[in-house]
Design an enzyme around this catalytic site. Structure first.
Site, PDB file in Angstrom:
ATOM      1  N   CYS A  44       7.306  10.953  13.575  1.00  0.00           N
ATOM      2  CA  CYS A  44       5.999  11.001  14.254  1.00  0.00           C
ATOM      3  C   CYS A  44       5.789  12.320  14.998  1.00  0.00           C
ATOM      4  CB  CYS A  44       5.892   9.817  15.215  1.00  0.00           C
ATOM      5  SG  CYS A  44       4.412   9.853  16.218  1.00  0.00           S
ATOM      6  N   CYS A  49       2.680  12.021  12.579  1.00  0.00           N
ATOM      7  CA  CYS A  49       1.437  11.778  13.343  1.00  0.00           C
ATOM      8  C   CYS A  49       0.959  12.981  14.171  1.00  0.00           C
ATOM      9  CB  CYS A  49       1.632  10.620  14.315  1.00  0.00           C
ATOM     10  SG  CYS A  49       2.726   9.321  13.753  1.00  0.00           S
ATOM     11  N   TYR A 102      10.946  14.322  25.229  1.00  0.00           N
ATOM     12  CA  TYR A 102      11.769  13.198  24.764  1.00  0.00           C
ATOM     13  C   TYR A 102      13.169  13.281  25.364  1.00  0.00           C
ATOM     14  CZ  TYR A 102       8.712  10.689  21.599  1.00  0.00           C
ATOM     15  OH  TYR A 102       7.721   9.894  21.115  1.00  0.00           O
ATOM     16  N   ALA A 118      25.594   9.989  12.073  1.00  0.00           N
ATOM     17  CA  ALA A 118      26.399   8.796  12.356  1.00  0.00           C
ATOM     18  C   ALA A 118      26.791   8.064  11.077  1.00  0.00           C
ATOM     19  CB  ALA A 118      25.608   7.856  13.257  1.00  0.00           C
ATOM     20  N   GLY A 178      -2.347   8.197  -3.362  1.00  0.00           N
ATOM     21  CA  GLY A 178      -3.656   7.734  -2.898  1.00  0.00           C
ATOM     22  C   GLY A 178      -3.566   6.914  -1.626  1.00  0.00           C
ATOM     23  N   TYR A 180      -2.218   6.928   2.782  1.00  0.00           N
ATOM     24  CA  TYR A 180      -2.520   7.625   4.032  1.00  0.00           C
ATOM     25  C   TYR A 180      -2.286   9.140   3.911  1.00  0.00           C
ATOM     26  CZ  TYR A 180      -2.335   3.472   7.173  1.00  0.00           C
ATOM     27  OH  TYR A 180      -2.556   2.301   7.844  1.00  0.00           O
ATOM     28  N   ILE A 181      -1.046   9.491   3.516  1.00  0.00           N
ATOM     29  CA  ILE A 181      -0.658  10.900   3.609  1.00  0.00           C
ATOM     30  C   ILE A 181      -1.445  11.750   2.618  1.00  0.00           C
ATOM     31  CG2 ILE A 181       1.283  12.516   3.360  1.00  0.00           C
ATOM     32  CD1 ILE A 181       3.133  10.375   4.461  1.00  0.00           C
ATOM     33  N   GLU A 184      -5.025  12.155   3.936  1.00  0.00           N
ATOM     34  CA  GLU A 184      -5.064  12.995   5.139  1.00  0.00           C
ATOM     35  C   GLU A 184      -4.811  14.465   4.791  1.00  0.00           C
ATOM     36  OE1 GLU A 184      -2.310  11.147   7.880  1.00  0.00           O
ATOM     37  OE2 GLU A 184      -3.856   9.777   8.614  1.00  0.00           O
ATOM     38  N   HIS A 438     -25.524   3.633  24.339  1.00  0.00           N
ATOM     39  CA  HIS A 438     -26.519   4.348  23.550  1.00  0.00           C
ATOM     40  C   HIS A 438     -26.632   5.798  23.983  1.00  0.00           C
ATOM     41  CE1 HIS A 438     -29.939   4.554  20.888  1.00  0.00           C
ATOM     42  NE2 HIS A 438     -30.615   5.170  21.833  1.00  0.00           N
ATOM     43  N   GLU A 443     -22.001   1.712  18.886  1.00  0.00           N
ATOM     44  CA  GLU A 443     -22.899   0.610  19.255  1.00  0.00           C
ATOM     45  C   GLU A 443     -23.342  -0.174  18.024  1.00  0.00           C
ATOM     46  OE1 GLU A 443     -26.831   1.612  20.821  1.00  0.00           O
ATOM     47  OE2 GLU A 443     -26.728   3.578  19.876  1.00  0.00           O
TER      48      GLU A 443
HETATM   49  P1  NDP Z   1       1.519   4.943   0.997  1.00  0.00           P
HETATM   50  O1  NDP Z   1       2.376   3.804   0.681  1.00  0.00           O
HETATM   51  O2  NDP Z   1       0.424   4.761   1.989  1.00  0.00           O
HETATM   52  O3  NDP Z   1       0.886   5.509  -0.332  1.00  0.00           O
HETATM   53  C1  NDP Z   1       1.667   5.879  -1.412  1.00  0.00           C
HETATM   54  C2  NDP Z   1       0.752   6.259  -2.540  1.00  0.00           C
HETATM   55  O4  NDP Z   1       1.513   6.796  -3.591  1.00  0.00           O
HETATM   56  C3  NDP Z   1      -0.020   5.072  -3.093  1.00  0.00           C
HETATM   57  O5  NDP Z   1      -1.311   5.504  -3.414  1.00  0.00           O
HETATM   58  C4  NDP Z   1       0.789   4.695  -4.324  1.00  0.00           C
HETATM   59  O6  NDP Z   1       0.012   4.121  -5.334  1.00  0.00           O
HETATM   60  C5  NDP Z   1       1.270   6.064  -4.782  1.00  0.00           C
HETATM   61  N1  NDP Z   1       2.508   5.980  -5.543  1.00  0.00           N
HETATM   62  C6  NDP Z   1       3.641   5.334  -5.202  1.00  0.00           C
HETATM   63  N2  NDP Z   1       4.586   5.482  -6.151  1.00  0.00           N
HETATM   64  C7  NDP Z   1       4.041   6.252  -7.107  1.00  0.00           C
HETATM   65  C8  NDP Z   1       4.519   6.744  -8.352  1.00  0.00           C
HETATM   66  N3  NDP Z   1       5.738   6.480  -8.777  1.00  0.00           N
HETATM   67  N4  NDP Z   1       3.684   7.495  -9.087  1.00  0.00           N
HETATM   68  C9  NDP Z   1       2.432   7.764  -8.661  1.00  0.00           C
HETATM   69  N5  NDP Z   1       1.927   7.332  -7.498  1.00  0.00           N
HETATM   70  C10 NDP Z   1       2.724   6.576  -6.728  1.00  0.00           C
HETATM   71  O7  NDP Z   1       2.519   6.088   1.429  1.00  0.00           O
HETATM   72  P2  NDP Z   1       2.319   7.480   2.140  1.00  0.00           P
HETATM   73  O8  NDP Z   1       3.398   8.318   1.588  1.00  0.00           O
HETATM   74  O9  NDP Z   1       0.928   7.954   2.071  1.00  0.00           O
HETATM   75  O10 NDP Z   1       2.626   7.109   3.657  1.00  0.00           O
HETATM   76  C11 NDP Z   1       3.750   6.317   4.005  1.00  0.00           C
HETATM   77  C12 NDP Z   1       3.427   5.436   5.158  1.00  0.00           C
HETATM   78  O11 NDP Z   1       3.407   6.187   6.354  1.00  0.00           O
HETATM   79  C13 NDP Z   1       2.056   4.778   5.098  1.00  0.00           C
HETATM   80  O12 NDP Z   1       2.058   3.591   4.341  1.00  0.00           O
HETATM   81  C14 NDP Z   1       1.759   4.511   6.545  1.00  0.00           C
HETATM   82  O13 NDP Z   1       2.324   3.283   6.928  1.00  0.00           O
HETATM   83  C15 NDP Z   1       2.467   5.645   7.243  1.00  0.00           C
HETATM   84  N6  NDP Z   1       1.478   6.683   7.641  1.00  0.00           N
HETATM   85  C16 NDP Z   1       0.561   6.363   8.599  1.00  0.00           C
HETATM   86  C17 NDP Z   1      -0.379   7.269   8.975  1.00  0.00           C
HETATM   87  C18 NDP Z   1      -1.383   6.898  10.001  1.00  0.00           C
HETATM   88  O14 NDP Z   1      -1.187   5.933  10.731  1.00  0.00           O
HETATM   89  N7  NDP Z   1      -2.515   7.616  10.080  1.00  0.00           N
HETATM   90  C19 NDP Z   1      -0.436   8.616   8.404  1.00  0.00           C
HETATM   91  C20 NDP Z   1       0.568   8.841   7.388  1.00  0.00           C
HETATM   92  C21 NDP Z   1       1.476   7.899   7.043  1.00  0.00           C
HETATM   93  P3  NDP Z   1      -0.349   2.560  -5.393  1.00  0.00           P
HETATM   94  O15 NDP Z   1      -1.408   2.331  -4.367  1.00  0.00           O
HETATM   95  O16 NDP Z   1      -0.837   2.376  -6.772  1.00  0.00           O
HETATM   96  O17 NDP Z   1       0.921   1.832  -5.104  1.00  0.00           O
END
Ligand code: NDP
Length: 453
Positions: A44, A49, A102, A118, A178, A180-181, A184, A438, A443
């Protein structure tokens, strides 16, 4: 607690969950050590984050400068220059400051910080190099690590870890995934002027989010110039000139300066020696724990990303508090994984809490939907074609609000408050009787009166 052991608790991993557990436990009088091989604050603070959000702010400045004209500010095109190394250096300075905080927090609470890697020797002993330390309890809080599919050229593909330290920005980038990461970083790159393509294997990205939000984001990201290629994946990457040739599953080849895989994160348990101690793992490779965070080895517990619960800092923090209470407090406390508010810091951002429409239907609720789509007030004068979406999922029988979802500026800030409302079991009537502020976008959540057909 046994005085014959060096510590009451050894925490492995000084990320969000581990640090919270260590501090809370030490404050309760436990003798605590925390072992960390990389950086204080974990993903994080160092490669997640915090630096991500700083990059999002940086990327948004371009639009702010463009939007200024509608408000009468003349920003000469040739007078504006973006310098990536400055952003990275300033971000690094801030991260170092946080690392220091930290350290102070841990030391202030009386936690012994041990730098090193560890390994568990037995159910009560941790080895860090030559040194062996014993404890009544050992908690694994080692987090997760980016996981990249094993394709030809995998070594040429970057993960989010490296994105935070890129020496320079490419002209073009391909983002794979597709979730979060992916979304973003596509926003950050595009905002900073990089020609960005997002490649996702499925029909529609952001799986798990409300379908209206997912669909809406397609249009909004395309308006930002991000190319979306769905039903496509990457088969191979190879060096090509000064960049890379990316072979896609549809047979096409893209030239790019950078490939980022954001294809999920795996539990980080390498080299800990957990298997030999009887600790069990889930099919996804996460450490298996019960509701008190204990593994099959009674003295060993685990929390955070490594156990496969939602990979979110506030979840790990809450788990740290519960485990500390269980080990050194009144022995009570449990996690509630319902209604976890979350945001995706893409542009515009997504905020969500509670059930999606599909989840509510699947759970058998008589679902009533309220939805509003509009142009945020700011863009009346800026002229920007960016729209917001707000949606409430309501139970038609009980009137309870089951889910709140939005796309728009500051979605996380808005949804945080609605998280409290949902936690309290607010009904649609409660929303309706709440006065709006407003003029705001927020709202809209208390003024939607007519359900969609
Ligand atoms: P996610 O699990 O959110 O997304 C992974 C993506 O990669 C999905 O679209 C998945 O597709 C695709 N994928 C997985 N395996 C393959 C593959 N073998 N080939 C092609 N595509 C693949 O993971 P992220 O890495 O984006 O983030 C990890 C986690 O970190 C998140 O789930 C979230 O919990 C946390 N995070 C939170 C954030 C926030 O709070 N703003 C910001 C960034 C991370 P499919 O959908 O088809 O499985």
């Amino acid at each position: 607690m046994s005085e014959s052991r060096d510590f009451d608790l050894i925490v492995i991993g000084a990320g969000s969950g581990g640090v919270r557990l260590a501090r809370m436990s030490a404050q309760k009088g436990a003798r605590v050590a925390i072992v960390e091989s990389r950086y204080l604050g974990g993903t994080c603070v160092n490669v997640g984050c915090v630096p991500k959000k700083l990059f999002v702010y940086g990327a948004h400045v371009r639009e702010d400068l463009e939007d200024a004209a509608g408000y009468g500010w003349q920003v000469p095109d040739d007078g504006v220059r973006f310098d990536w190394p400055t952003l990275v250096a300033n971000k690094n300075a801030e991260i170092e400051r946080l690392n220091g905080i930290y350290q102070q927090l841990l030391e202030g609470a009386g936690v012994t910080i041990i730098q090193g890697t560890a390994t568990l020797r037995d159910a009560h002993t941790v080895a860090i190099g030559e040194r062996e330390l014993s404890a009544d309890h050992i908690t694994v809080a080692t987090g997760s690590w980016p996981s990249t599919p094993d394709i030809p050229g995998r070594e040429l593909i970057l993960s989010s870890n490296e994105m935070f330290y890129l020496p320079q920005l490419p002209r073009k980038a391909v983002v794979w995934g597709g979730g979060y990461i992916a979304v973003e970083f596509a926003g950050i790159l595009a905002g900073l002027g990089v020609e960005t393509t997002l490649v996702y294997r499925g029909e529609l990205f952001l799986r798990g989010f409300d379908d209206d939000i997912r669909q809406f984001m397609v249009g909004e990201l395309e308006k930002k110039g991000i190319r979306l290629r769905f039903n496509t994946t990457i088969n191979a990457v190879e060096e090509s000139g000064t960049g890379y040739a990316v072979s896609l599953s549809d047979g096409s080849v893209m030239q790019t300066g950078l490939v980022l895989a954001a294809t999920g994160r795996r539990a980080l348990t390498d080299g800990l020696g957990l298997e030999a101690l009887g600790v069990e793992f889930t099919t996804s490779g996460h450490v298996q724990v019960d509701e008190t965070f204990h593994t099959a080895a009674p003295s060993i517990s685990a929390l955070g990303d490594v156990i496969g619960t939602p990979q979110l800092t506030p979840v790990a923090l809450a788990q740290g508090m519960v485990l500390s209470r269980r080990l050194f407090g009144d022995g009570e406390g449990e996690m509630d994984y319902r209604n976890i508010p979350t945001a995706v810091f893409c542009q515009p951002s997504i905020g969500t809490v509670g059930l999606t429409e599909a989840e509510a239907r699947e759970a058998g609720h008589k679902v009533v939907i309220y939805r509003s789509e509009f142009r945020p007030m700011k863009h009346t004068l800026s002229g920007r074609d960016e729209r917001s979406l707000m949606k409430l999922v309501v139970d038609g029988d009980t009137d309870r609000v089951l889910g709140a979802h939005m796309v728009g500026p500051e979605a996380g800030e808005i949804i945080q408050g609605l998280g409290v409302a949902l936690k309290c079991g607010a009904t649609k009537a409660d929303f309706d009787s709440t006065l709006g502020i407003h003029p705001t976008s927020a709202e809209e959540f208390v003024t939607m009166r007519t359900p969609v057909a």
